[in-house]
Scaffold this motif. Structure first.
Motif, short mmCIF file in Angstrom:
data_model
loop_
_atom_site.label_atom_id
_atom_site.label_comp_id
_atom_site.label_asym_id
_atom_site.label_seq_id
_atom_site.Cartn_x
_atom_site.Cartn_y
_atom_site.Cartn_z
N GLY A 71 -21.28 -57.38 50.59
CA GLY A 71 -21.82 -56.36 49.71
C GLY A 71 -21.71 -56.51 48.17
O GLY A 71 -22.33 -55.91 47.19
N LEU A 72 -20.93 -57.60 47.67
CA LEU A 72 -20.86 -57.96 46.44
C LEU A 72 -22.16 -58.68 46.02
O LEU A 72 -22.79 -59.50 46.58
CB LEU A 72 -19.57 -58.96 46.05
N LEU A 73 -22.56 -58.45 44.77
CA LEU A 73 -23.84 -58.95 44.09
C LEU A 73 -23.58 -60.46 43.86
O LEU A 73 -22.60 -60.88 43.11
CB LEU A 73 -24.47 -58.31 42.86
N PRO A 74 -24.66 -61.47 44.36
CA PRO A 74 -24.42 -62.81 44.02
C PRO A 74 -24.23 -63.03 42.29
O PRO A 74 -25.19 -62.56 41.87
CB PRO A 74 -25.78 -63.24 44.58
N GLY A 75 -23.24 -63.89 42.15
CA GLY A 75 -23.26 -64.17 40.67
C GLY A 75 -22.92 -63.25 39.82
O GLY A 75 -23.14 -63.29 38.46
N GLN A 76 -22.17 -62.32 40.24
CA GLN A 76 -22.03 -61.01 39.53
C GLN A 76 -20.79 -61.17 38.44
O GLN A 76 -20.74 -60.64 37.57
CB GLN A 76 -22.04 -60.10 40.37
N TYR A 77 -19.69 -62.12 38.97
CA TYR A 77 -18.48 -62.29 38.38
C TYR A 77 -18.10 -63.75 37.92
O TYR A 77 -18.40 -64.51 38.34
CB TYR A 77 -17.37 -61.63 38.94
N ASP A 78 -17.38 -63.83 36.61
CA ASP A 78 -17.19 -65.03 36.02
C ASP A 78 -15.63 -65.32 36.58
O ASP A 78 -15.38 -66.26 36.86
CB ASP A 78 -17.11 -64.86 34.46
N ARG A 79 -15.01 -64.14 36.89
CA ARG A 79 -13.38 -64.24 37.19
C ARG A 79 -13.34 -63.40 38.47
O ARG A 79 -13.86 -62.06 38.51
CB ARG A 79 -12.58 -64.02 36.24
N ILE A 80 -12.59 -63.72 39.66
CA ILE A 80 -12.40 -62.66 40.73
C ILE A 80 -10.90 -62.95 40.65
O ILE A 80 -10.30 -64.07 41.03
CB ILE A 80 -13.22 -63.22 42.08
N VAL A 81 -9.75 -62.08 40.75
CA VAL A 81 -8.58 -62.19 40.47
C VAL A 81 -8.14 -61.10 41.85
O VAL A 81 -8.34 -59.90 41.53
CB VAL A 81 -7.79 -61.88 39.28
N SER A 82 -7.55 -61.64 42.74
CA SER A 82 -6.95 -60.77 43.79
C SER A 82 -5.56 -60.37 43.78
O SER A 82 -4.70 -61.50 43.94
CB SER A 82 -7.33 -61.14 45.09
N MET A 83 -5.13 -59.21 43.96
CA MET A 83 -3.62 -58.87 43.89
C MET A 83 -3.42 -58.62 45.46
O MET A 83 -2.47 -57.84 45.92
CB MET A 83 -3.53 -57.39 43.22
N THR A 105 -6.07 -65.97 44.05
CA THR A 105 -5.66 -65.15 45.05
C THR A 105 -4.30 -66.10 45.57
O THR A 105 -4.18 -67.07 45.38
CB THR A 105 -6.74 -65.09 46.26
N THR A 106 -3.85 -65.23 46.37
CA THR A 106 -2.56 -65.54 47.26
C THR A 106 -2.96 -65.79 48.67
O THR A 106 -3.97 -64.98 49.07
CB THR A 106 -1.11 -64.73 47.27
N LEU A 107 -2.35 -66.83 49.38
CA LEU A 107 -2.55 -66.78 50.93
C LEU A 107 -1.81 -65.86 51.66
O LEU A 107 -0.73 -65.94 51.43
CB LEU A 107 -2.66 -68.40 51.11
N ALA A 108 -2.27 -65.26 52.59
CA ALA A 108 -1.58 -64.56 53.59
C ALA A 108 -0.19 -65.03 54.14
O ALA A 108 -0.39 -66.00 54.57
CB ALA A 108 -2.38 -63.81 54.47
N GLY A 109 0.91 -64.30 54.18
CA GLY A 109 2.12 -65.03 54.61
C GLY A 109 2.64 -66.10 53.98
O GLY A 109 3.44 -66.62 54.56
N THR A 110 2.44 -66.35 52.71
CA THR A 110 2.94 -67.27 51.94
C THR A 110 3.31 -66.90 50.41
O THR A 110 2.77 -65.80 49.95
CB THR A 110 1.99 -68.61 51.83
N GLY A 111 3.96 -67.74 49.72
CA GLY A 111 4.14 -67.42 48.31
C GLY A 111 3.23 -68.26 47.35
O GLY A 111 3.48 -68.55 46.31
N LEU A 112 2.01 -68.72 48.05
CA LEU A 112 1.16 -69.83 47.36
C LEU A 112 -0.12 -69.07 46.63
O LEU A 112 -0.66 -68.07 46.97
CB LEU A 112 0.48 -70.66 48.37
#
Length: 265
Positions: A71-83, A105-112
């Motif tokens: 549902g996100l539009l192609p090429g819409q963002y220069d940065r994606i930061v996930s909390m 982003t962080t990987l689920a179940g890790t501190g990475l």
């Protein structure tokens, strides 16, 4: 997380997991309201954050949606930061990044913390930062009361989730493990490991002792996997997870490599 995003002036940011709206507010001050979109699946959080942001004079675009869905539009963002943590990079995020865009982003179940820049083929390449963060939501489950296989380990019980390298490496090796820790009435240290496939382990180090009595059962030996990682940690002084190179295919397959070690999510 925003620092790893390298928010250069004029960059269009997608802030994933709005929460209180704090990260969106910081991004607005850096980039301007018009360049910030913040998204969360919980309508209560997005509504409350909108009110909170507006009261401080900030008006980013606030969206209620599933961050991992299409549902996100192609090429819409220069940065994606996930909390919010993900098992691997969603293909929809890669599609939504502009050419040369950066995701964090962080990987689920890790501190990475993974940072990666979009490549020409529509995938991404980057690294695991020598930094740590985690966004974890665990389920409450009950360990088996059976004896299982009983062994003795020469190593004392470890609070795995406080040993970030070990926790992250174990999650990449056996995804889905939940951890519980406790102290017995006699001062003994105890830990439980549980997996959705029915595997389980519990271990106890008696007060004043260093060896550990281990019980485990199910299709996999979870404590054996932990022990192998701990011995590698002891022998080498580090684990290969931090500083690993990251490559992501356009469909989201995420591979970490460091020296001769590799893990694909």
């Amino acid at each position: 997380m925003l620092r790893h995003g390298r928010l250069t002036p004029g960059a269009r940011l997608l802030d994933l997991a709005t929460g209180s709206g704090y990260s969106a507010a910081l991004a607005c001050h850096r980039l301007g309201d018009q360049n910030v979109t913040t998204l969360d699946v919980d309508p209560y959080l997005t509504q409350a954050a909108t009110v909170r942001l507006n009261r401080t004079g900030l008006r980013p675009r606030v969206v209620t949606a599933d961050a991992t869905a299409d549902g996100l539009l192609p090429g819409q963002y220069d940065r994606i930061v996930s909390m919010a943590s993900v098992p691997r990079i969603p293909a929809s995020w890669l599609a939504a990044l502009a050419p040369g865009g950066r995701l964090v982003t962080t990987l689920a179940g890790t501190g990475l913390i993974v940072t990666a820049d979009k490549t020409r083929d529509g995938g991404a390449a980057g690294q695991v930062e020598r930094d740590r963060a985690a966004f974890v939501q665990t389920r409450i489950t009950t360990a088996s009361s059976s004896e299982g296989d009983v062994t003795v380990s020469p190593l004392p019980v470890l609070d795995v989730m406080q040993a970030w390298e070990v926790w992250s490496m174990l999650t990449l090796t056996v995804p889905g493990i939940e951890h519980r820790n406790g102290t017995g009435d006699d001062g003994s240290r105890m830990t439980w490991m549980l997996h959705p496939d029915g595997s389980w382990a519990r271990a106890r180090t008696a007060n004043g002792e260093r060896t550990t009595t281990v019980h485990q059962g199910g299709p996999r030996r979870l404590y054996d996997a932990l022990e192998a990682i701990r011995w590698r940690w002891i022998e080498h002084g580090e684990l290969p997870v931090y500083g690993a190179k990251v490559t992501v295919t356009p469909d989201g397959e995420t591979t970490l490599t460091h020296g001769g070690w590799t893990a694909t999510l």
